[in-house]
Design an enzyme around this catalytic site. Structure first.
Site, PDB file in Angstrom:
ATOM      1  N   LEU A   1      86.106  94.332  57.437  1.00  0.00           N
ATOM      2  CA  LEU A   1      86.927  94.143  56.236  1.00  0.00           C
ATOM      3  C   LEU A   1      86.345  93.089  55.308  1.00  0.00           C
ATOM      4  CD1 LEU A   1      90.440  94.083  57.943  1.00  0.00           C
ATOM      5  CD2 LEU A   1      89.464  95.960  56.594  1.00  0.00           C
TER       6      LEU A   1
ATOM      7  N   ASP B   1      92.147  74.711  52.377  1.00  0.00           N
ATOM      8  CA  ASP B   1      91.263  75.703  51.745  1.00  0.00           C
ATOM      9  C   ASP B   1      92.077  76.769  51.028  1.00  0.00           C
ATOM     10  OD1 ASP B   1      88.805  76.696  50.992  1.00  0.00           O
ATOM     11  OD2 ASP B   1      88.463  77.827  52.844  1.00  0.00           O
TER      12      ASP B   1
END
Length: 791
Positions: free
Chosen positions: A516, A633
């Site tokens: 993916l 993040d």
């Protein structure tokens, strides 16, 4: 006497020649590749007079390379090579055959000292303190005078655009806290703290030559006159007078930006016998509390009896580190919650400190003639106000956000800080760092009774709150179980993760056949459990073993037992031998980055819904867990969309888990360029959940505009996306920053832009909590006009 054998005579002659060559090299003024300098403290190539040397000197932790004046009892370093490198030992300094000057064979690695634009064939230490390298045509191809560190010597220029940077200390020559800048845009010579922009609020001394109309060079002559001159010498402006030198004495002058931020002109007199004496001929500023940055954020400076600066905390603040008060102060009392854009003034008080000077970074100004009581009341009722400055001269009142900068005793301002609890100006000072001159002598009986009553009521309220919270938690668990029974895929919050074998996940992903995407630590594959009934995403950690283990542990600890609808659910893991795999619920609609930046972005109302989803996920991490989590993040690539269109935060491989009683942490830089909060890369104190708020602010502005934060920089433009959006906000044209011409609710877009700008403020204390962000985006909380974003 018998004649020596021929071979012994040849040997003696050879030894004598080598000895003479070695003696000559120790005072060599014409250095070539034939004369290396062995690394040892004090080993150097001297000038003809012997006053200056270039070579190795002792410093904290080893040796460094530089130029020094041979003063006694200690040398005076005037230039340092690679000043921010770690000190080293061993090896030698030599001019290589390809024309570079290199420290070869050092214990850590070879270190280039000078790489001239044209190869150097020789070098010399000159009597004026300049070490130069010459090319084949005898012209200078490199010199220490052309790249000053913290010092100017007589005959050396500070040209337009050049700077001097102070050292950390007298024994550590690395770049320190202050800089002297010869501004190329306006010819002004200015002292600033390091890490600031060239703006008036950061300056603490200048020559006020910004209206001269042409560029100026700073020069120091051999008689000790420090002056500015234009390129043709038709204009000069003296900063100092000629120095006084005794008959028969050699005089050397140097201008040094010292570690304490004071610019000083030194006079070194050498008398017969080699003895020397140093004195200060001129310095600026004279008051060391005028040096901005001598005390850290939210603290102020006061001089002691010896004229030395000390740092104190305003009421309601305490030192970040009591052993190093110069680091600044942090709030030690709660600012409370906002409701409907206002605050319960009865729960807070204002603690004033008179006769102060601070940088006035107001976000709202109340006109002249405002009374002290009205000024304080305005702050008490404003959720965003942390303090007010009232000018005693005209009564102007200005609202301030944290952090407060460059405070000192002596000035026309009264600083009033909002603190928790009943009114008591003396309560909550910075402990030993509190200025006690404005402290009242006692607390009245009525105030004492009020405090006791408030304490009793607070205990009753807290007990009721705890009981309610427990009932709510039980109810949530029942709801979660009911949802799971109904097939909604949610599991009870405390449900354990499942441990899978490698073979199970290999079968589930058909031997990792369908990738993916790829991240910093590994690749994510699509798979299915129970004969295709449940789609999953499997991350195979592939980087270094230790990095993969760290990410594995962070993911499991940070979100392994949560089921919040705005976090990607971690279902299980494989921790088997060298295999580290994480199993997540599968997100069928890709990432927010795909939606925003690949064309066909959702309409504005849907994008606003995505922004709120992300904020709610962060609110859960920051405020609703027993131990806070800093994601570290937050970016569009780490926000995934499920089939129902709900945005979910993913990828906790860099997350930081705080202890239950911990609100801040010191940790290394982590995150992604373009989304990193400034405190990460400048190392300015501890990191809090406000680092996530900054990253969220960048993402919010990207969601509004459908532009990547880095696309303008990558296109070569000087301004950032944040600066573009702020310019449009100032002009009242926020929709012009959007990448499409869609019809939108301009007021809602402006509200989101203002929230985003508040989130990307340079200082963590200026950013709102993520809970306040949600209230503002939903329209339940007024959004003040923000100051400019971090540059």
């Amino acid at each position: 006497m018998a004649a020596k054998p021929l071979h012994l005579l040849f040997y003696s002659t050879l030894v004598m020649l080598v000895s003479l060559q070695f003696q000559a090299s120790s005072a060599q003024t014409n250095i070539t590749s034939r004369f290396p300098l062995l690394a040892a403290a004090g080993a150097g190539w001297s000038s003809p007079s012997g006053r200056f040397s270039f070579g190795f000197y002792a410093t904290d932790g080893g040796l460094a390379i530089g130029v020094w004046l041979a003063t006694a009892p200690n040398i005076t370093v005037t230039w340092t090579a690679n000043r921010n490198n770690t000190p080293d030992t061993g090896g030698s300094l030599r001019l290589t055959y390809d024309g570079r000057l290199i420290w070869i064979g050092a214990s850590i690695q070879d270190r280039p000292v000078a790489v001239p634009p044209r190869p150097a064939v020789s070098g010399a230490m000159l009597d004026d303190g300049n070490f130069v390298l010459y090319g084949a045509d005898a012209s200078v191809v490199w010199s220490t005078f052309a790249s000053p560190t913290d010092t100017l010597l007589a005959g050396q220029d500070l040209v337009p655009g050049a700077q001097l940077f102070s050292s950390v200390s007298d024994t550590n020559r690395a770049t320190g806290k202050y800089r002297l800048t010869n501004q190329q845009n306006d010819a002004n010579l200015v002292l600033y703290p390091v890490g600031t922009s060239n703006v008036a609020d950061a300056a603490y001394w200048s020559t006020v030559t910004f209206q001269i109309g042409f560029l100026l060079t700073l020069r120091l002559d051999a008689s000790g006159v420090l002056y500015q001159a234009n390129s043709n010498g038709s204009f000069t402006s003296n900063l100092t007078r000629s120095g006084s030198a005794k008959a028969g004495a050699e005089a050397y002058y140097r201008l040094t930006l010292d570690p304490d931020g004071v610019l000083r002109l030194y006079h070194h007199a050498f008398v017969s016998g080699g003895a020397s004496k140093a004195s200060v001929q001129w310095s600026t500023p004279s008051d060391r509390c005028l040096v901005k940055g001598v005390c850290g954020l939210n603290s102020y400076c006061v001089l002691d009896h010896d004229g030395q600066p000390s740092c104190l905390c305003p009421p309601g603040f305490g030192f970040l580190d009591a052993t190093n008060t110069a680091l600044g102060c942090t709030v030690n009392s709660s600012a409370g919650e906002c409701r409907g854009g206002q605050q319960d003034a009865a729960s807070f008080s204002m603690a004033p400190t008179l006769n102060m000077s601070w940088v006035n970074a107001a976000y709202e100004v109340m006109g002249a003639g405002t009374s002290a009581a009205d000024c304080q009341a305005a702050c008490l009722s404003d959720c965003f106000c942390a303090a007010v400055l009232r000018d005693a001269n005209d009564g102007t009142c200005t609202k301030q956000q944290l952090p407060l900068r460059y405070g000192r005793v002596g000035g026309a301002y009264t600083l009033s800080v909002k603190t928790g609890g009943a009114a008591n100006p003396a309560s909550g000072g910075g402990g030993s760092g509190r200025d006690t001159r404005n402290k009242p002598v006692g607390v009245g009986r009525a105030t004492t009774i009020a405090l006791v009553c408030i304490g009793i009521l607070a205990c009753v309220a807290l007990s009721a709150f705890i009981a309610s919270a427990r009932l709510l938690r039980v109810k949530r668990r029942h709801v979660a179980l009911a949802n799971a029974d109904a097939g909604e895929g949610l599991e009870e919050e405390t449900a354990p993760l499942r441990s899978y074998t490698y073979q199970e996940l290999e079968r589930a992903t058909h031997c990792f056949r369908d990738p993916l995407g790829r991240g910093a630590f590994g690749t994510v594959f699509k798979g299915a459990l129970r004969d295709g009934e449940k789609a999953i995403a499997v991350k195979r950690l592939e980087k270094l073993v230790e990095d993969g283990e760290r990410e594995f542990q962070r993911e499991v600890r940070a979100i392994g037992r949560t089921s919040h609808r705005n976090l990607v659910r971690l279902l299980g893991f494989c921790h088997e031998g060298a295999n580290r795999l994480l199993v997540y619920e599968f997100m069928s609609n890709g990432s927010v980055a795909d939606l925003l930046f690949k064309g066909g972005a959702p309409a504005w109302p849907d994008r606003l819904g995505i922004a709120l989803d992300v904020a709610r996920g962060l609110h859960y991490l920051h405020d609703e867990l027993d131990s806070r989590v800093i994601h570290c993040d937050v970016k569009p690539q780490n926000i995934l969309m499920d089939a129902a269109g709900t945005a979910k935060i993913a990828d906790f491989g860099l997350a930081k888990l705080l202890q239950p009683d911990q609100t801040r942490t010191f940790t290394g830089v982590r995150g992604t360029r373009g989304y990193l909060a400034p405190e990460w890369y400048r190392g300015a104190g501890p990191v809090t959940v406000k680092a996530d708020v900054y990253s969220y602010g960048v993402v919010l502005l990207e969601i509004v505009t459908c532009r990547r934060s880095m696309e303008m920089e990558e296109a070569g433009e000087e301004r950032t996306l944040m600066e573009l959006v702020y310019e449009c906000l100032l002009r009242g044209e926020v929709t012009r920053a959007m990448s499409s011409d869609e019809v939108v609710d301009a007021a809602a877009v402006e509200r989101a832009v203002k929230v985003g700008i508040w989130c990307v403020q340079g200082e963590p204390e200026s950013r709102p909590s993520i809970k306040s962000v949600i209230l503002m985006l939903e329209g339940h909380l007024e959004v003040p006009f923000p100051p400019p974003p971090a540059s």
